[in-house]
Design a protein around this motif. Sequence first.
Motif, PDB file in Angstrom:
ATOM      1  N   GLY A 259      37.187  38.438  46.374  1.00 17.88           N
ATOM      2  CA  GLY A 259      38.292  39.060  45.649  1.00 17.88           C
ATOM      3  C   GLY A 259      38.292  38.748  44.163  1.00 17.88           C
ATOM      4  N   ILE A 260      37.710  37.577  43.754  1.00 16.62           N
ATOM      5  CA  ILE A 260      37.726  37.241  42.325  1.00 16.62           C
ATOM      6  C   ILE A 260      36.724  38.104  41.563  1.00 16.62           C
ATOM      7  CG2 ILE A 260      36.013  35.372  42.276  1.00 16.62           C
ATOM      8  CD1 ILE A 260      37.952  33.891  40.323  1.00 16.62           C
ATOM      9  N   SER A 261      35.740  38.654  42.257  1.00 16.60           N
ATOM     10  CA  SER A 261      34.741  39.510  41.596  1.00 16.60           C
ATOM     11  C   SER A 261      35.001  40.997  41.810  1.00 16.60           C
ATOM     12  CB  SER A 261      33.337  39.142  42.111  1.00 16.60           C
ATOM     13  OG  SER A 261      32.994  37.817  41.712  1.00 16.60           O
ATOM     14  N   ALA A 262      36.035  41.324  42.579  1.00 15.24           N
ATOM     15  CA  ALA A 262      36.315  42.738  42.900  1.00 15.24           C
ATOM     16  C   ALA A 262      36.561  43.559  41.635  1.00 15.24           C
ATOM     17  CB  ALA A 262      37.525  42.820  43.830  1.00 15.24           C
ATOM     18  N   GLU A 263      37.339  43.027  40.698  1.00 16.76           N
ATOM     19  CA  GLU A 263      37.670  43.793  39.489  1.00 16.76           C
ATOM     20  C   GLU A 263      36.507  43.863  38.507  1.00 16.76           C
ATOM     21  OE1 GLU A 263      41.394  41.309  39.779  1.00 16.76           O
ATOM     22  OE2 GLU A 263      42.032  42.845  38.325  1.00 16.76           O
ATOM     23  N   SER A 264      35.419  43.137  38.820  1.00 17.74           N
ATOM     24  CA  SER A 264      34.198  43.253  38.015  1.00 17.74           C
ATOM     25  C   SER A 264      33.297  44.359  38.558  1.00 17.74           C
ATOM     26  CB  SER A 264      33.431  41.920  38.048  1.00 17.74           C
ATOM     27  OG  SER A 264      34.174  40.906  37.383  1.00 17.74           O
TER      28      SER A 264
ATOM     29  N   HIS B  45      23.255  43.300  37.315  1.00 11.58           N
ATOM     30  CA  HIS B  45      23.046  43.665  35.910  1.00 11.58           C
ATOM     31  C   HIS B  45      24.110  44.626  35.411  1.00 11.58           C
ATOM     32  CE1 HIS B  45      19.252  41.556  35.888  1.00 11.58           C
ATOM     33  NE2 HIS B  45      18.945  42.149  37.022  1.00 11.58           N
ATOM     34  N   ALA B  46      24.802  45.264  36.356  1.00 12.98           N
ATOM     35  CA  ALA B  46      25.771  46.310  35.962  1.00 12.98           C
ATOM     36  C   ALA B  46      27.205  45.785  35.950  1.00 12.98           C
ATOM     37  CB  ALA B  46      25.661  47.479  36.940  1.00 12.98           C
ATOM     38  N   VAL B  47      27.393  44.483  36.205  1.00 13.15           N
ATOM     39  CA  VAL B  47      28.769  43.951  36.256  1.00 13.15           C
ATOM     40  C   VAL B  47      28.932  42.792  35.266  1.00 13.15           C
ATOM     41  CG1 VAL B  47      29.063  44.636  38.675  1.00 13.15           C
ATOM     42  CG2 VAL B  47      28.183  42.338  38.134  1.00 13.15           C
ATOM     43  N   GLU B  48      30.182  42.544  34.881  1.00 13.86           N
ATOM     44  CA  GLU B  48      30.508  41.479  33.924  1.00 13.86           C
ATOM     45  C   GLU B  48      31.621  40.592  34.484  1.00 13.86           C
ATOM     46  OE1 GLU B  48      27.633  42.368  31.391  1.00 13.86           O
ATOM     47  OE2 GLU B  48      29.107  40.757  31.060  1.00 13.86           O
ATOM     48  N   PRO B  49      31.702  39.329  34.042  1.00 14.37           N
ATOM     49  CA  PRO B  49      32.829  38.482  34.459  1.00 14.37           C
ATOM     50  C   PRO B  49      34.143  39.135  34.041  1.00 14.37           C
ATOM     51  CG  PRO B  49      31.217  37.214  33.200  1.00 14.37           C
ATOM     52  CD  PRO B  49      30.802  38.636  33.100  1.00 14.37           C
ATOM     53  N   ASN B  50      35.235  38.842  34.745  1.00 11.11           N
ATOM     54  CA  ASN B  50      36.545  39.387  34.376  1.00 11.11           C
ATOM     55  C   ASN B  50      37.471  38.251  33.944  1.00 11.11           C
ATOM     56  OD1 ASN B  50      38.190  38.388  36.672  1.00 11.11           O
ATOM     57  ND2 ASN B  50      36.804  39.661  37.897  1.00 11.11           N
ATOM     58  N   PRO B  51      38.713  38.573  33.525  1.00 10.53           N
ATOM     59  CA  PRO B  51      39.603  37.526  32.982  1.00 10.53           C
ATOM     60  C   PRO B  51      39.839  36.350  33.936  1.00 10.53           C
ATOM     61  CG  PRO B  51      40.437  39.696  32.437  1.00 10.53           C
ATOM     62  CD  PRO B  51      39.276  39.920  33.349  1.00 10.53           C
ATOM     63  N   ALA B  52      39.695  36.588  35.253  1.00  6.63           N
ATOM     64  CA  ALA B  52      39.883  35.482  36.215  1.00  6.63           C
ATOM     65  C   ALA B  52      38.745  34.473  36.094  1.00  6.63           C
ATOM     66  CB  ALA B  52      39.968  36.032  37.638  1.00  6.63           C
ATOM     67  N   HIS B  53      37.511  34.968  35.998  1.00  7.59           N
ATOM     68  CA  HIS B  53      36.370  34.054  35.826  1.00  7.59           C
ATOM     69  C   HIS B  53      36.519  33.272  34.517  1.00  7.59           C
ATOM     70  CE1 HIS B  53      34.439  37.423  38.263  1.00  7.59           C
ATOM     71  NE2 HIS B  53      34.103  36.373  38.999  1.00  7.59           N
ATOM     72  N   ARG B  54      36.898  33.995  33.447  1.00 10.83           N
ATOM     73  CA  ARG B  54      36.996  33.359  32.115  1.00 10.83           C
ATOM     74  C   ARG B  54      38.111  32.320  32.078  1.00 10.83           C
ATOM     75  NH1 ARG B  54      33.335  36.275  29.663  1.00 10.83           N
ATOM     76  NH2 ARG B  54      33.187  38.548  29.899  1.00 10.83           N
TER      77      ARG B  54
ATOM     78  N   VAL C  25      43.349  25.202  45.314  1.00 12.34           N
ATOM     79  CA  VAL C  25      43.741  26.576  45.001  1.00 12.34           C
ATOM     80  C   VAL C  25      42.703  27.532  45.576  1.00 12.34           C
ATOM     81  CG1 VAL C  25      44.309  28.207  43.164  1.00 12.34           C
ATOM     82  CG2 VAL C  25      44.804  25.765  42.867  1.00 12.34           C
ATOM     83  N   SER C  26      43.149  28.530  46.345  1.00 11.28           N
ATOM     84  CA  SER C  26      42.253  29.524  46.955  1.00 11.28           C
ATOM     85  C   SER C  26      42.473  30.864  46.258  1.00 11.28           C
ATOM     86  CB  SER C  26      42.578  29.655  48.448  1.00 11.28           C
ATOM     87  OG  SER C  26      41.804  30.692  49.025  1.00 11.28           O
ATOM     88  N   ILE C  27      41.392  31.468  45.755  1.00  6.86           N
ATOM     89  CA  ILE C  27      41.486  32.710  44.979  1.00  6.86           C
ATOM     90  C   ILE C  27      40.597  33.790  45.580  1.00  6.86           C
ATOM     91  CG2 ILE C  27      41.152  33.788  42.714  1.00  6.86           C
ATOM     92  CD1 ILE C  27      41.411  30.997  41.438  1.00  6.86           C
ATOM     93  N   GLY C  28      41.213  34.952  45.981  1.00  9.09           N
ATOM     94  CA  GLY C  28      40.429  36.115  46.377  1.00  9.09           C
ATOM     95  C   GLY C  28      39.598  35.938  47.619  1.00  9.09           C
ATOM     96  N   THR C  29      40.191  35.301  48.638  1.00  8.92           N
ATOM     97  CA  THR C  29      39.456  35.180  49.902  1.00  8.92           C
ATOM     98  C   THR C  29      40.366  35.487  51.088  1.00  8.92           C
ATOM     99  OG1 THR C  29      38.024  33.772  51.264  1.00  8.92           O
ATOM    100  CG2 THR C  29      39.849  32.672  50.083  1.00  8.92           C
TER     101      THR C  29
END
Length: 224
Positions: free
Chosen positions: A10-15, A60-69, A168-172
């Motif tokens: 879920g943490i990479s979904a918006e990427s 190669h086609a995806v980037e980190p999003n504000p959650a990763h940062r 803390v559990s994020i996006g699972t």
Amino acid sequence: MRIVVLTGAGISAESGVPTFRDADGLWEGHRVEDVATPEAFDHQPGVVHRFYDERRSALHAVEPNPAHRALARLEEALGDNLLVVTQNIDDLHERGGSTRVLHMHGELRSALCRGCGGRSPWDGHLAHLPPCPACGEAELRPDVVWFGEVPYEMDRIQTTLDRTDLFVSIGTSGAVYPAAGFVQYAGRRGARTLELNLMPSEGTHLFDEARHGPASELVPAWVD
Ligand SMILES: CC(C)NC(=O)[C@H](Cc1c[nH]c2ccccc12)NC(=O)[C@H](CCCC/N=C(/NCCC(=O)O)S[C@H]1O[C@H](COP(=O)(O)OP(=O)(O)OC[C@H]2O[C@@H](n3cnc4c(N)ncnc43)[C@H](O)[C@@H]2O)[C@@H](O)[C@H]1O)NC(=O)OCc1ccccc1
């Protein structure tokens, strides 16, 4: 304050990295047992290689999003008092600036040799059975943990959970073990537990607190 953060798809979904169980999830069209088990690799290595080669190329086609940062910013503040344990095999935590990341289910950008056991950084395909850079054998497999295999660094995860103050559990979805059991393990050792997820997960009742919404909003709001 010592913190362990567990992340899932879920943490990479918006990427733009597909999740596993959501509508158009990764498993659509691929039965789990057909692509993510050692048996599948023994019976149809070509299908399994193509499945992971596709996902590796898609990085190669995806980037980190504000959650990763945001988690990278939290690491700047906490240093060794933060560990990100991820079920994800993508490299977006590292590209988002995190360095203290433990990939308990492996990494797409790594190949594991079944001959010599060596690991090699890998960015290309494996379906054409290239030789292992270390031993030359054509025995390379995706360096990921398949169902029925033991996740990586379970001892380090356990000792870190033993002394954490906050889990803390994020996006699972909390559907896959042993990761789904970490909240209870940490909770029993006195840690506070927080879920940040788009919607209630299978284990949401196990957390002291749960906040629901997109990770790109919830995680920066929690960190900053
Ligand atoms: C299906 C399940 C019932 N089966 C298991 O759990 C099995 C068997 C099992 C073991 N113990 C059990 C106990 C009970 C029942 C079964 C078992 N487990 C194993 O086989 C494990 C190995 C499991 C690892 C398999 N490999 C993966 N991945 C790598 C490959 C690959 O990626 O191809 S698992 C893979 O699926 C899981 C997917 O889950 P999520 O990441 O959560 O993704 P999902 O799509 O499900 O959910 C996304 C969530 O995000 C939310 N979301 C979506 N968008 C957003 C958004 N924008 N923002 C925020 N949240 C969002 C959604 O609402 C949703 O909640 C992840 O773990 C992922 O890594 N090995 C093992 O147990 O060995 C022994 C052992 C155990 C302990 C100690 C020693 C030995």
